[in-house]
Design a protein around this motif. Structure first.
Motif, PDB file in Angstrom:
ATOM      1  N   HIS A  79     -26.913 -32.919  21.062  1.00 22.58           N
ATOM      2  CA  HIS A  79     -27.388 -34.028  20.084  1.00 22.58           C
ATOM      3  C   HIS A  79     -26.703 -33.679  18.522  1.00 22.58           C
ATOM      4  N   VAL A  80     -26.321 -32.167  18.518  1.00 20.68           N
ATOM      5  CA  VAL A  80     -25.869 -31.742  17.290  1.00 20.68           C
ATOM      6  C   VAL A  80     -24.570 -31.143  17.316  1.00 20.68           C
ATOM      7  N   ALA A  81     -23.672 -31.514  16.502  1.00 21.17           N
ATOM      8  CA  ALA A  81     -22.376 -30.918  16.531  1.00 21.17           C
ATOM      9  C   ALA A  81     -22.066 -30.623  14.999  1.00 21.17           C
ATOM     10  N   LEU A  82     -21.099 -29.475  14.890  1.00 22.36           N
ATOM     11  CA  LEU A  82     -20.621 -28.984  13.734  1.00 22.36           C
ATOM     12  C   LEU A  82     -19.066 -28.847  13.751  1.00 22.36           C
ATOM     13  N   PRO A  83     -18.263 -29.037  12.735  1.00 19.58           N
ATOM     14  CA  PRO A  83     -16.885 -28.893  12.946  1.00 19.58           C
ATOM     15  C   PRO A  83     -16.747 -27.384  13.006  1.00 19.58           C
ATOM     16  N   ALA A  84     -15.714 -26.805  13.441  1.00 23.08           N
ATOM     17  CA  ALA A  84     -15.280 -25.280  13.303  1.00 23.08           C
ATOM     18  C   ALA A  84     -15.267 -24.720  11.963  1.00 23.08           C
ATOM     19  N   GLY A  85     -15.948 -23.735  11.733  1.00 19.32           N
ATOM     20  CA  GLY A  85     -16.295 -23.290  10.285  1.00 19.32           C
ATOM     21  C   GLY A  85     -17.541 -23.547   9.563  1.00 19.32           C
ATOM     22  N   ALA A  86     -18.143 -24.579  10.003  1.00 11.89           N
ATOM     23  CA  ALA A  86     -19.132 -25.363   9.387  1.00 11.89           C
ATOM     24  C   ALA A  86     -20.668 -24.269   9.750  1.00 11.89           C
ATOM     25  N   GLN A  87     -21.110 -24.042   8.753  1.00 11.30           N
ATOM     26  CA  GLN A  87     -22.675 -23.478   9.001  1.00 11.30           C
ATOM     27  C   GLN A  87     -23.725 -24.520   9.452  1.00 11.30           C
ATOM     28  N   PRO A  88     -24.768 -24.041  10.243  1.00 13.10           N
ATOM     29  CA  PRO A  88     -25.835 -25.002  10.426  1.00 13.10           C
ATOM     30  C   PRO A  88     -26.777 -25.232   9.283  1.00 13.10           C
ATOM     31  N   PHE A  89     -27.481 -26.044   9.290  1.00 10.98           N
ATOM     32  CA  PHE A  89     -28.262 -26.234   8.210  1.00 10.98           C
ATOM     33  C   PHE A  89     -29.389 -26.993   8.547  1.00 10.98           C
ATOM     34  N   ASP A  90     -30.608 -26.777   7.716  1.00 12.11           N
ATOM     35  CA  ASP A  90     -31.827 -27.450   8.418  1.00 12.11           C
ATOM     36  C   ASP A  90     -32.691 -27.617   6.749  1.00 12.11           C
ATOM     37  N   SER A  91     -33.256 -28.937   6.550  1.00 11.16           N
ATOM     38  CA  SER A  91     -33.870 -29.184   5.305  1.00 11.16           C
ATOM     39  C   SER A  91     -35.200 -28.809   5.193  1.00 11.16           C
ATOM     40  N   GLY A  92     -35.829 -28.206   6.509  1.00 12.66           N
ATOM     41  CA  GLY A  92     -37.214 -28.055   6.563  1.00 12.66           C
ATOM     42  C   GLY A  92     -37.749 -29.628   6.431  1.00 12.66           C
ATOM     43  N   LYS A  93     -39.131 -29.458   6.171  1.00 13.62           N
ATOM     44  CA  LYS A  93     -39.980 -30.680   6.098  1.00 13.62           C
ATOM     45  C   LYS A  93     -39.840 -31.314   4.901  1.00 13.62           C
ATOM     46  N   VAL A  94     -39.254 -32.732   5.187  1.00 15.30           N
ATOM     47  CA  VAL A  94     -39.033 -33.658   3.976  1.00 15.30           C
ATOM     48  C   VAL A  94     -40.307 -34.437   4.133  1.00 15.30           C
ATOM     49  N   GLU A  95     -41.093 -34.392   2.979  1.00 17.35           N
ATOM     50  CA  GLU A  95     -42.319 -35.068   3.011  1.00 17.35           C
ATOM     51  C   GLU A  95     -42.005 -36.559   2.587  1.00 17.35           C
ATOM     52  N   SER A  96     -43.202 -37.357   2.834  1.00 16.14           N
ATOM     53  CA  SER A  96     -43.004 -38.829   2.648  1.00 16.14           C
ATOM     54  C   SER A  96     -42.635 -38.909   1.183  1.00 16.14           C
ATOM     55  N   GLY A  97     -41.720 -39.764   0.790  1.00 16.01           N
ATOM     56  CA  GLY A  97     -41.274 -39.632  -0.573  1.00 16.01           C
ATOM     57  C   GLY A  97     -40.465 -38.744  -1.172  1.00 16.01           C
ATOM     58  N   GLY A  98     -39.979 -37.835  -0.414  1.00 14.20           N
ATOM     59  CA  GLY A  98     -39.276 -36.735  -0.738  1.00 14.20           C
ATOM     60  C   GLY A  98     -37.673 -37.027  -0.299  1.00 14.20           C
ATOM     61  N   ASN A  99     -36.828 -36.028  -0.923  1.00 17.99           N
ATOM     62  CA  ASN A  99     -35.290 -35.993  -0.641  1.00 17.99           C
ATOM     63  C   ASN A  99     -34.941 -34.923  -0.364  1.00 17.99           C
TER      64      ASN A  99
END
Length: 130
Positions: A79-99
């Motif tokens: 379900h997850v794919a990144l182009p060659a050379g790109a680093q994984p990222f994760d937002s952590g919890k984005v609460e309701s109303g957050g960005n």
């Protein structure tokens, strides 16, 4: 009665301060695209931007979500794919109303998930053109 009013006012001020602290502040470039997080979907599910541009995710849902482009964090790594050379990222919890904001520097296709709602089909794609 005076003590009750004082306690109520202090409590309201505390709640207001906590609410302000929970909203992410962003001072980077204006986003080239915005994705809205609904109950179990990203809308639009596919966004196209150019390398160097930023995408903003707005959580309008009543529950928290994540923006996760890390195959190691997915229940189904396909379900997850990144182009060659790109680093994984994760937002952590984005609460309701957050960005959450992410600037894409490596061209290619990024497929990402919401970790707690991946099995409900909360998947998205960002296409980054050179």
């Amino acid at each position: 009665m005076k003590n009750f009013a004082t306690a109520l006012m202090v409590g309201m001020m505390w709640v207001g301060l906590v609410g302000c602290a929970s909203k992410a502040q962003y001072s980077g470039p204006e986003p080239a695209a915005t994705v809205v997080m609904h109950l179990h979907s990203f809308e639009p599910s596919t966004v196209t931007v150019r390398a160097g541009q930023t995408v903003r995710w707005n959580n309008t849902s009543i529950i928290w979500h994540t923006v996760t482009a890390d195959p190691a964090a997915a229940k189904d790594p396909a379900h997850v794919a990144l182009p060659a050379g790109a680093q994984p990222f994760d937002s952590g919890k984005v609460e309701s109303g957050g960005n959450y904001w992410h600037t894409f520097s490596v061209p290619g296709t990024y497929r990402y998930i919401c970790k707690p709602h991946e099995s409900k089909g909360m998947l998205g794609t960002i296409v980054v053109e050179p």
